[in-house]
Motif scaffolding. Structure first.
Motif, mmCIF file in Angstrom:
data_model
loop_
_atom_site.group_PDB
_atom_site.id
_atom_site.type_symbol
_atom_site.label_atom_id
_atom_site.label_comp_id
_atom_site.label_asym_id
_atom_site.label_seq_id
_atom_site.Cartn_x
_atom_site.Cartn_y
_atom_site.Cartn_z
ATOM 1 N N SER A 371 10.606 37.115 30.449
ATOM 2 C CA SER A 371 11.938 36.505 30.473
ATOM 3 C C SER A 371 12.995 37.406 29.850
ATOM 4 O O SER A 371 14.160 37.366 30.241
ATOM 5 N N HIS A 372 12.594 38.234 28.862
ATOM 6 C CA HIS A 372 13.535 39.152 28.220
ATOM 7 C C HIS A 372 12.850 40.511 28.037
ATOM 8 O O HIS A 372 11.785 40.583 27.414
ATOM 9 N N MET A 373 13.473 41.550 28.568
ATOM 10 C CA MET A 373 12.915 42.897 28.462
ATOM 11 C C MET A 373 13.483 43.634 27.255
ATOM 12 O O MET A 373 14.591 43.352 26.790
ATOM 13 N N GLY A 374 12.710 44.606 26.785
ATOM 14 C CA GLY A 374 13.160 45.478 25.706
ATOM 15 C C GLY A 374 13.310 46.898 26.201
ATOM 16 O O GLY A 374 13.466 47.156 27.396
ATOM 17 N N GLY A 375 13.254 47.840 25.287
ATOM 18 C CA GLY A 375 13.391 49.247 25.636
ATOM 19 C C GLY A 375 12.070 49.852 26.057
ATOM 20 O O GLY A 375 11.034 49.193 26.109
ATOM 21 N N GLY A 376 12.119 51.144 26.353
ATOM 22 C CA GLY A 376 10.909 51.834 26.762
ATOM 23 C C GLY A 376 11.156 53.301 26.984
ATOM 24 O O GLY A 376 12.158 53.854 26.517
ATOM 25 N N SER A 377 10.243 53.923 27.702
ATOM 26 C CA SER A 377 10.362 55.346 27.989
ATOM 27 C C SER A 377 10.189 55.577 29.477
ATOM 28 O O SER A 377 9.474 54.846 30.156
ATOM 29 N N ASN A 386 7.368 52.917 30.937
ATOM 30 C CA ASN A 386 6.585 52.070 30.051
ATOM 31 C C ASN A 386 7.593 51.262 29.242
ATOM 32 O O ASN A 386 8.242 51.793 28.354
ATOM 33 N N PHE A 387 7.752 49.967 29.561
ATOM 34 C CA PHE A 387 8.750 49.127 28.916
ATOM 35 C C PHE A 387 8.098 47.958 28.187
ATOM 36 O O PHE A 387 7.134 47.357 28.673
ATOM 37 N N SER A 388 8.646 47.632 27.028
ATOM 38 C CA SER A 388 8.143 46.496 26.256
ATOM 39 C C SER A 388 8.795 45.206 26.729
ATOM 40 O O SER A 388 9.913 45.202 27.248
ATOM 41 N N VAL A 389 8.095 44.114 26.552
ATOM 42 C CA VAL A 389 8.608 42.779 26.857
ATOM 43 C C VAL A 389 8.975 42.111 25.539
ATOM 44 O O VAL A 389 8.110 41.898 24.686
ATOM 45 N N LEU A 390 10.247 41.773 25.355
ATOM 46 C CA LEU A 390 10.668 41.137 24.107
ATOM 47 C C LEU A 390 10.230 39.685 24.035
ATOM 48 O O LEU A 390 9.904 39.170 22.961
ATOM 49 N N GLU A 391 10.284 39.012 25.165
ATOM 50 C CA GLU A 391 9.842 37.617 25.223
ATOM 51 C C GLU A 391 9.118 37.421 26.549
ATOM 52 O O GLU A 391 9.699 37.615 27.620
ATOM 53 N N GLY A 392 7.845 37.064 26.476
ATOM 54 C CA GLY A 392 7.058 36.924 27.692
ATOM 55 C C GLY A 392 6.111 35.744 27.637
ATOM 56 O O GLY A 392 5.813 35.217 26.555
ATOM 57 N N TYR A 393 5.621 35.336 28.822
ATOM 58 C CA TYR A 393 4.753 34.169 28.912
ATOM 59 C C TYR A 393 3.628 34.434 29.917
ATOM 60 O O TYR A 393 3.849 35.083 30.947
ATOM 61 N N LEU A 409 5.066 46.744 30.377
ATOM 62 C CA LEU A 409 5.013 46.908 31.828
ATOM 63 C C LEU A 409 4.972 48.395 32.122
ATOM 64 O O LEU A 409 5.808 49.162 31.620
ATOM 65 N N ILE A 410 4.000 48.822 32.940
ATOM 66 C CA ILE A 410 3.763 50.236 33.195
ATOM 67 C C ILE A 410 3.777 50.466 34.705
ATOM 68 O O ILE A 410 3.129 49.742 35.459
ATOM 69 N N GLY A 411 4.534 51.452 35.145
ATOM 70 C CA GLY A 411 4.580 51.729 36.585
ATOM 71 C C GLY A 411 5.580 52.818 36.902
ATOM 72 O O GLY A 411 5.965 53.604 36.030
ATOM 73 N N THR A 412 6.013 52.875 38.149
ATOM 74 C CA THR A 412 7.051 53.816 38.551
ATOM 75 C C THR A 412 8.152 53.045 39.256
ATOM 76 O O THR A 412 7.888 52.086 39.999
ATOM 77 N N GLY A 413 9.385 53.467 39.035
ATOM 78 C CA GLY A 413 10.513 52.812 39.659
ATOM 79 C C GLY A 413 10.427 52.753 41.172
ATOM 80 O O GLY A 413 10.623 51.686 41.769
ATOM 81 N N PRO A 414 10.128 53.884 41.846
ATOM 82 C CA PRO A 414 10.028 53.858 43.303
ATOM 83 C C PRO A 414 9.003 52.852 43.815
ATOM 84 O O PRO A 414 9.232 52.190 44.830
ATOM 85 N N GLN A 415 7.864 52.715 43.137
ATOM 86 C CA GLN A 415 6.850 51.769 43.588
ATOM 87 C C GLN A 415 7.274 50.329 43.318
ATOM 88 O O GLN A 415 7.051 49.436 44.149
ATOM 89 N N VAL A 416 7.878 50.081 42.150
ATOM 90 C CA VAL A 416 8.337 48.729 41.823
ATOM 91 C C VAL A 416 9.346 48.238 42.851
ATOM 92 O O VAL A 416 9.312 47.078 43.279
ATOM 93 N N LEU A 417 10.258 49.129 43.290
ATOM 94 C CA LEU A 417 11.244 48.731 44.296
ATOM 95 C C LEU A 417 10.574 48.194 45.559
ATOM 96 O O LEU A 417 11.053 47.239 46.183
#
Length: 461
Positions: A371-377, A386-393, A409-417
């Motif tokens: 529901s709420h994302m945080g920062g990442g690399s 690689n992004f952290s989830v600040l609030e998740g369920y 959450l781990i992946g690549t932008g092109p694949q997520v799209l």
């Protein structure tokens, strides 16, 4: 801020030394910040900075220097140092300077140079803290801050441009810390815009405090997150940080011109699911990432990046446009006079679709609602993130089961799209700061809720 006759002499000198293009970026920047902690003022700081940046272009080579002293002899010394040993493709004939009018899309009222409004800012932060602590005795500490900036820029160049603009930024944030025995968790809420302290009229201390406390308490009760490949629903607003970082930077000519982006040769191709359309829009009224003109003096615009899954545009500054043949998009931005401009995002977001959040959750057998994302690399060039989830369920059989902690959450932008199957109607925007080759700048990210059918979730369950 800088006498136009001085600017003209500096530009003329640069062109006479063979520069194909010369530019001066003049900036006066004021800041006033206040932060609170434990019902007291924690810090107050303010400052003023002034300087002039000098950019010269010789063929494909861009040279940059700067000084906080605007005297003619000092600026000419910078030109001489930069031009030493350089040779342009031709000797530019500098045009006469002509002042350009700027259409102000972002009216403000309570500006920093008129009144810092210290007392009302302090009252807001202390009220938000009281509301946060009233939610639960487990809220042990609350931090708050209000940042206000006023930036006046003036730009001259060898094509005859002379333009001025003034930008007003205000942003406020509240963070709550909850504790239960040895366990501790945080929650936060913030808002801001290209606006003065009239921001106070649209924000509510009770909502700030209660929302920060709510998130902290949810995270305090969270269970370890399951891991593995699974569908994920990403919440609206700051969830757009993944598109910004893992995809948006790959659409800037900063990377496209060097063929350092996986999208550099994909114009007109389907790079995303057909339900995805994405925009970078600097014209949105008083939004955090908005501008009237970019830092090269070009009026801002709305740029459609992806339309129904197809790549239709890149973001181009002046140099990027010359290197790629793409049209300029008013995207040349920089942190301050110490940086040369580069193609950068403004308000970048995935547009609203026609699905509901309930339908997205109902379609999941086993997965995560972030529901709420945080920062990442992010790895430049490929969009690996690689992004952290600040609030998740954790979601099972279409229903939210319990909050989770330490999810990534781990992946690549092109694949997520390509793996986005549903895009919601609950669109919203969120403030952020973006760092790149031209420094840290205010940008807005955004999206509605959306479902990614398959993404790697890291957890410690």
């Amino acid at each position: 801020m800088l006498d136009s006759s001085v600017a003209k002499q500096v530009i003329d000198a640069a062109c006479h030394k063979g520069a194909d293009f010369a530019e001066l970026f003049v900036e006066r920047h004021l800041t006033a910040n206040i932060s609170t902690l434990a019902s007291q003022v924690d810090s107050v700081d303010s400052g003023e900075e002034f300087g002039v940046g000098v950019r010269l272009v010789f063929g494909q080579k861009v040279l940059y220097g700067y000084s906080n002293q605007p005297e003619l002899n000092i600026l000419l010394d910078i030109v001489n140092d930069l031009a030493s040993g350089q040779q342009g493709s031709h000797s530019a004939n500098p045009s006469s300077l002509k002042i350009m009018d700027v259409h102000n899309r972002h009216p403000v009222s309570r500006i920093l140079t008129v009144d810092s409004d210290f007392n009302s800012k302090l009252e807001f932060l202390l009220a938000a803290e009281q509301k946060a602590k009233a939610v639960s005795e487990k809220i042990i500490k609350v931090r708050g801050s209000v940042m206000q900036r006023q930036q006046h820029v003036e730009i001259f160049n060898s094509e005859g441009l002379h333009v001025e603009d003034e930008r007003h930024y205000t942003r406020t944030s509240v963070t709550a810390i909850a504790k239960d025995g040895s366990l501790q968790a945080t929650g936060s809420f913030n808002d801001g815009g290209l606006i003065g302290w009239e921001l106070q009229n649209r924000i509510d201390a009770q909502h700030f405090g209660e929302e920060a406390a709510r998130q902290a308490l949810v995270n305090l009760s969270a269970k370890p997150c399951p891991s593995g490949h699974m569908p994920v629903v990403m919440g609206p607003g700051f969830g757009g940080v993944i598109f910004h970082e893992a995809c948006g930077h790959l659409l800037e000519t900063t990377s496209v011109a060097k063929q350092a982006s996986v999208f550099h040769d994909k114009m007109g191709e389907m790079i995303a699911s057909s339900v995805v359309s994405a925009v970078d829009d600097g014209t949105l009224s008083n939004e955090w990432g908005s501008i009237n003109i970019d830092d090269e003096g070009m009026p801002t615009q709305k740029t459609q990046l992806i339309k129904d899954g197809k790549l239709v545009n890149f973001l181009a500054d002046r140099v990027g446009a010359e290197q790629t043949g793409l049209p300029r998009t008013g995207s040349g931005r920089r942190q301050n006079y110490k940086f040369a401009p580069a193609s950068r995002m403004r308000n970048t977001f995935i547009e609203a679709g026609d699905s509901s959040l309930d339908d997205m959750l109902a379609s999941i057998d086993r997965g995560i609602y972030a529901s709420h994302m945080g920062g990442g690399s992010v790895k430049p060039g490929t969009g690996e993130f690689n992004f952290s989830v600040l609030e998740g369920y954790y979601v099972e059989n279409g229903k939210i089961q319990y909050p989770v902690k330490a999810a990534t959450l781990i992946g690549t932008g092109p694949q997520v799209l390509k793996d986005i199957s549903m895009v919601g109607r609950d669109f919203s925007l969120a403030c952020g700061m973006c760092g790149s080759v031209s420094g840290a700048i205010p940008t807005t990210v955004g999206q509605p809720s959306l479902k990614v059918d398959n993404i790697l979730v890291g957890g410690n369950a």
